[in-house]
Scaffold this active site. Structure first.
Site, short mmCIF file in Angstrom:
data_model
loop_
_atom_site.label_atom_id
_atom_site.label_comp_id
_atom_site.label_asym_id
_atom_site.label_seq_id
_atom_site.Cartn_x
_atom_site.Cartn_y
_atom_site.Cartn_z
N ASP A 80 6.51 106.73 20.85
CA ASP A 80 7.46 107.20 21.92
C ASP A 80 7.22 108.69 21.53
O ASP A 80 7.64 108.86 20.33
CB ASP A 80 8.77 106.50 21.58
N ILE A 81 7.62 109.53 22.66
CA ILE A 81 7.49 110.92 22.44
C ILE A 81 9.00 111.44 22.06
O ILE A 81 9.09 112.63 21.25
CB ILE A 81 6.93 111.96 23.30
N HIS A 89 8.64 97.18 29.18
CA HIS A 89 8.18 97.81 28.10
C HIS A 89 9.22 97.29 26.92
O HIS A 89 10.05 96.98 27.01
CB HIS A 89 8.10 99.35 27.93
N ASN A 106 14.56 96.17 27.28
CA ASN A 106 16.06 96.50 28.19
C ASN A 106 15.47 95.98 29.45
O ASN A 106 14.40 96.19 30.08
CB ASN A 106 16.33 97.80 28.12
N HIS A 146 9.93 97.97 22.75
CA HIS A 146 10.18 98.95 21.91
C HIS A 146 9.95 98.26 20.58
O HIS A 146 10.59 97.18 20.44
CB HIS A 146 11.55 99.63 22.02
N GLN A 175 17.67 99.97 31.20
CA GLN A 175 16.53 100.25 31.33
C GLN A 175 15.99 101.55 31.97
O GLN A 175 16.18 101.76 33.21
CB GLN A 175 15.52 99.06 32.26
#
Length: 124
Positions: free
Chosen positions: A30-31, A97, A86, A99, A91
């Protein structure tokens, strides 16, 4: 979907810190991480959420989550790990996706995403 951020990452239209990839999923850092090593696992096909994703793809995501969790544990030594998925208004990106969020006791590590990527991708 043409405007989906994760579809663009999957199609390499946007670069990512990819730590795992196969024909079905892609896992990348994750950026904007909430902790050091925060990773996202996304299906390569576009599925909106838990109601939309086929069970066989969901199973593959969970298989990969175990591999990625082991990698993060071995390289970053977190004290725990939270998995979050989520749906609905919570979301942020409307592409399924998962996490993986490492948790650290006490003061958290201070590493950039590129430093974490180098650690996770190193051959030792």
């Amino acid at each position: 979907m043409e405007n989906c951020l994760f579809c663009k990452i999957v199609n390499n239209e946007i670069s990512s810190y990819t730590i795992y990839e196969d024909d079905i999923v892609k896992a990348f850092l994750d950026i904007n991480p909430t902790s050091v090593g925060h990773t996202l696992i996304v299906p390569k096909s576009h599925y909106l959420d838990l109601d939309d994703i086929p069970l066989e793809v969901l199973n593959r995501i969970m298989e990969v989550s175990k591999k990625v969790k082991i990698l993060i544990q071995e390289r970053l030594n977190p004290d725990g790990m939270t998995l979050v998925q989520n749906n609905g208004f919570v979301q942020e990106i409307k592409h399924y996706h998962l996490h993986l969020v490492p948790k650290y006791r006490g003061s958290s590590k201070k590493l950039s995403v590129s430093e974490v990527y180098d650690i996770l991708r190193s051959e030792d």
